[in-house]
Design a protein around this motif. Structure first.
Motif, mmCIF file in Angstrom:
data_model
loop_
_atom_site.group_PDB
_atom_site.id
_atom_site.type_symbol
_atom_site.label_atom_id
_atom_site.label_comp_id
_atom_site.label_asym_id
_atom_site.label_seq_id
_atom_site.Cartn_x
_atom_site.Cartn_y
_atom_site.Cartn_z
ATOM 1 N N UNK A 218 0.838 -1.206 0.000
ATOM 2 C CA UNK A 218 0.000 0.000 0.000
ATOM 3 C C UNK A 218 0.870 1.251 0.000
ATOM 4 N N UNK A 219 1.958 1.219 0.748
ATOM 5 C CA UNK A 219 2.883 2.354 0.793
ATOM 6 C C UNK A 219 3.500 2.615 -0.582
ATOM 7 N N UNK A 220 3.628 1.572 -1.375
ATOM 8 C CA UNK A 220 4.190 1.707 -2.715
ATOM 9 C C UNK A 220 3.153 2.229 -3.719
ATOM 10 N N UNK A 221 1.906 2.355 -3.253
ATOM 11 C CA UNK A 221 0.853 2.844 -4.119
ATOM 12 C C UNK A 221 0.157 1.758 -4.914
ATOM 13 N N UNK A 222 0.377 0.498 -4.547
ATOM 14 C CA UNK A 222 -0.267 -0.613 -5.243
ATOM 15 C C UNK A 222 -1.711 -0.761 -4.769
ATOM 16 N N UNK A 223 -2.513 -1.367 -5.607
ATOM 17 C CA UNK A 223 -3.882 -1.690 -5.205
ATOM 18 C C UNK A 223 -3.838 -2.950 -4.355
ATOM 19 N N UNK A 224 -4.427 -2.889 -3.167
ATOM 20 C CA UNK A 224 -4.427 -4.021 -2.243
ATOM 21 C C UNK A 224 -5.841 -4.579 -2.116
ATOM 22 N N UNK A 225 -5.980 -5.863 -2.394
ATOM 23 C CA UNK A 225 -7.255 -6.554 -2.279
ATOM 24 C C UNK A 225 -7.269 -7.367 -0.982
ATOM 25 N N UNK A 226 -8.468 -7.639 -0.503
ATOM 26 C CA UNK A 226 -8.622 -8.493 0.673
ATOM 27 C C UNK A 226 -9.562 -9.633 0.335
ATOM 28 N N UNK A 227 -9.160 -10.839 0.679
ATOM 29 C CA UNK A 227 -9.951 -12.036 0.398
ATOM 30 C C UNK A 227 -10.177 -12.801 1.687
ATOM 31 N N UNK A 228 -11.441 -13.094 1.989
ATOM 32 C CA UNK A 228 -11.733 -13.865 3.199
ATOM 33 C C UNK A 228 -11.371 -15.324 2.947
ATOM 34 N N UNK A 229 -10.258 -15.733 3.518
ATOM 35 C CA UNK A 229 -9.750 -17.094 3.323
ATOM 36 C C UNK A 229 -8.587 -17.304 4.278
ATOM 37 N N UNK A 230 -8.182 -18.552 4.458
ATOM 38 C CA UNK A 230 -6.968 -18.795 5.215
ATOM 39 C C UNK A 230 -5.774 -18.563 4.296
ATOM 40 N N UNK A 231 -4.588 -18.844 4.786
ATOM 41 C CA UNK A 231 -3.377 -18.555 4.014
ATOM 42 C C UNK A 231 -3.343 -19.305 2.681
ATOM 43 N N UNK A 232 -3.920 -20.485 2.660
ATOM 44 C CA UNK A 232 -3.924 -21.299 1.433
ATOM 45 C C UNK A 232 -5.271 -21.173 0.722
ATOM 46 N N UNK A 233 -5.505 -19.999 0.161
ATOM 47 C CA UNK A 233 -6.773 -19.731 -0.521
ATOM 48 C C UNK A 233 -6.971 -20.630 -1.735
ATOM 49 N N UNK A 234 -5.885 -21.146 -2.283
ATOM 50 C CA UNK A 234 -6.002 -22.039 -3.444
ATOM 51 C C UNK A 234 -6.745 -23.321 -3.097
ATOM 52 N N UNK A 235 -6.831 -23.617 -1.801
ATOM 53 C CA UNK A 235 -7.577 -24.797 -1.345
ATOM 54 C C UNK A 235 -8.885 -24.408 -0.662
ATOM 55 N N UNK A 236 -8.838 -23.376 0.175
ATOM 56 C CA UNK A 236 -10.024 -23.031 0.973
ATOM 57 C C UNK A 236 -11.073 -22.262 0.178
ATOM 58 N N UNK A 237 -10.638 -21.401 -0.733
ATOM 59 C CA UNK A 237 -11.597 -20.616 -1.532
ATOM 60 C C UNK A 237 -11.101 -20.496 -2.979
ATOM 61 N N UNK A 238 -10.929 -21.610 -3.676
ATOM 62 C CA UNK A 238 -10.361 -21.557 -5.026
ATOM 63 C C UNK A 238 -11.192 -20.773 -6.030
ATOM 64 N N UNK A 239 -12.511 -20.840 -5.918
ATOM 65 C CA UNK A 239 -13.373 -20.123 -6.865
ATOM 66 C C UNK A 239 -13.217 -18.619 -6.678
ATOM 67 N N UNK A 240 -13.293 -18.158 -5.428
ATOM 68 C CA UNK A 240 -13.183 -16.738 -5.140
ATOM 69 C C UNK A 240 -11.791 -16.214 -5.508
ATOM 70 N N UNK A 241 -10.773 -17.023 -5.228
ATOM 71 C CA UNK A 241 -9.413 -16.628 -5.583
ATOM 72 C C UNK A 241 -9.260 -16.504 -7.094
ATOM 73 N N UNK A 242 -9.792 -17.466 -7.818
ATOM 74 C CA UNK A 242 -9.711 -17.441 -9.277
ATOM 75 C C UNK A 242 -10.385 -16.201 -9.838
ATOM 76 N N UNK A 243 -11.563 -15.877 -9.320
ATOM 77 C CA UNK A 243 -12.282 -14.693 -9.786
ATOM 78 C C UNK A 243 -11.436 -13.439 -9.571
ATOM 79 N N UNK A 244 -10.778 -13.364 -8.433
ATOM 80 C CA UNK A 244 -9.965 -12.182 -8.122
ATOM 81 C C UNK A 244 -8.746 -12.111 -9.021
ATOM 82 N N UNK A 245 -8.080 -13.228 -9.242
ATOM 83 C CA UNK A 245 -6.906 -13.261 -10.112
ATOM 84 C C UNK A 245 -7.295 -12.878 -11.538
ATOM 85 N N UNK A 246 -8.441 -13.378 -11.974
ATOM 86 C CA UNK A 246 -8.894 -13.098 -13.343
ATOM 87 C C UNK A 246 -9.289 -11.637 -13.499
ATOM 88 N N UNK A 247 -9.902 -11.104 -12.449
ATOM 89 C CA UNK A 247 -10.298 -9.689 -12.475
ATOM 90 C C UNK A 247 -9.061 -8.792 -12.559
#
Length: 251
Positions: A218-247
């Motif tokens: 954020x200090x670098x001026x990047x856009x920061x997203x927040x996803x409700x998931x544990x550290x391994x979102x690729x397993x706990x919320x793969x659909x939501x993670x995919x949507x965010x990556x694709x967006x």
């Protein structure tokens, strides 16, 4: 050959075939770098979901990890892993990629961006380490290798027990955590960069273990997203993670 048939062939060559190749070339290309102890196998479902959306996905496994565990040695360092990804991109002749790094993978993609920034369109840090020049995993975490179980130059994850069948996490090369990253190419700073902070339900973002890396982004001026998931979102919320990556990839 009739006049009309000749015209039809010319139209095919001039319009239809170029459009077909243009559509193929316009696909988003993702290169996903896994975290410590893991492997490309960890992102198999995300790969499948992104592919269904028309993306092209590469998920290489770092030396000494996953199916390449037989290559583990005390000599495997951070730059071994950086070159794993650099060479994947170069030998697959990939351009304008969306480079994604999860957890420890943030160290790797930062080094990749420093070496071949011209091949990268966007960088996404997924609950990942965001190092500055000269930092290492241990220097950022205040880590001490005496806190970990280490055998044959590998940090053994506490959750992996003997006799488990693949796919599974495996020991991570200790040297990769001790090596400082050297960043010398200012062009990497010109790449559009994003951060995804995963936060477990009912927890505050600032309580997350990677919150300070998100704050750095954020200090670098990047856009920061927040996803409700544990550290391994690729397993706990793969659909939501995919949507965010694709967006992000399509922005």
């Amino acid at each position: 050959m009739s006049f009309y048939k000749a015209i039809s062939i010319c139209l095919l060559i001039l319009f239809i075939i170029p459009q077909t190749f243009a559509q193929k070339d316009s696909r988003q290309t993702y290169v996903i770098v896994h975290g410590a102890w893991g492997g490309g196998w960890a992102f198999r479902e995300v790969d499948s979901l992104l592919t269904q959306k028309g993306a092209q996905v590469y998920r290489p496994t770092l030396t000494g990890q996953g199916e390449r565990v037989h290559l583990a040695s005390e000599k495997v360092g951070l730059y071994t892993h950086i070159l794993d990804i650099v060479n994947t991109i170069l030998f697959e002749d990939l351009h304008e990629i969306v480079l994604v790094g999860h957890s420890y993978g943030g160290m790797v993609i930062t080094g990749v961006a420093d070496q071949i920034p011209d091949r990268i369109q966007k960088i996404i840090y997924l609950d990942a380490m965001l190092p500055e020049n000269g930092e290492s995993v241990f220097s950022m975490s205040g880590g001490d290798e005496s806190r970990y179980q280490i055998e044959n130059g590998g940090i053994i994850p506490a959750w992996v027990k003997g006799g488990q069948a693949p796919p599974k996490d495996v020991p991570h090369p200790l040297k990769t955590w001790k090596d400082p990253i050297l960043l010398q190419n200012p062009k990497r700073l010109e790449i559009d960069s994003y951060y995804i902070l995963t936060v477990e339900a009912e927890k505050k973002p600032e309580e997350d273990g990677f919150a300070r890396h998100a704050a750095r982004a954020k200090e670098k001026g990047w856009k920061v997203y927040q996803l409700e998931a544990d550290h391994n979102a690729q397993w706990s919320t793969p659909v939501e993670l995919t949507e965010m990556l694709f967006e992000i990839g399509g922005e």
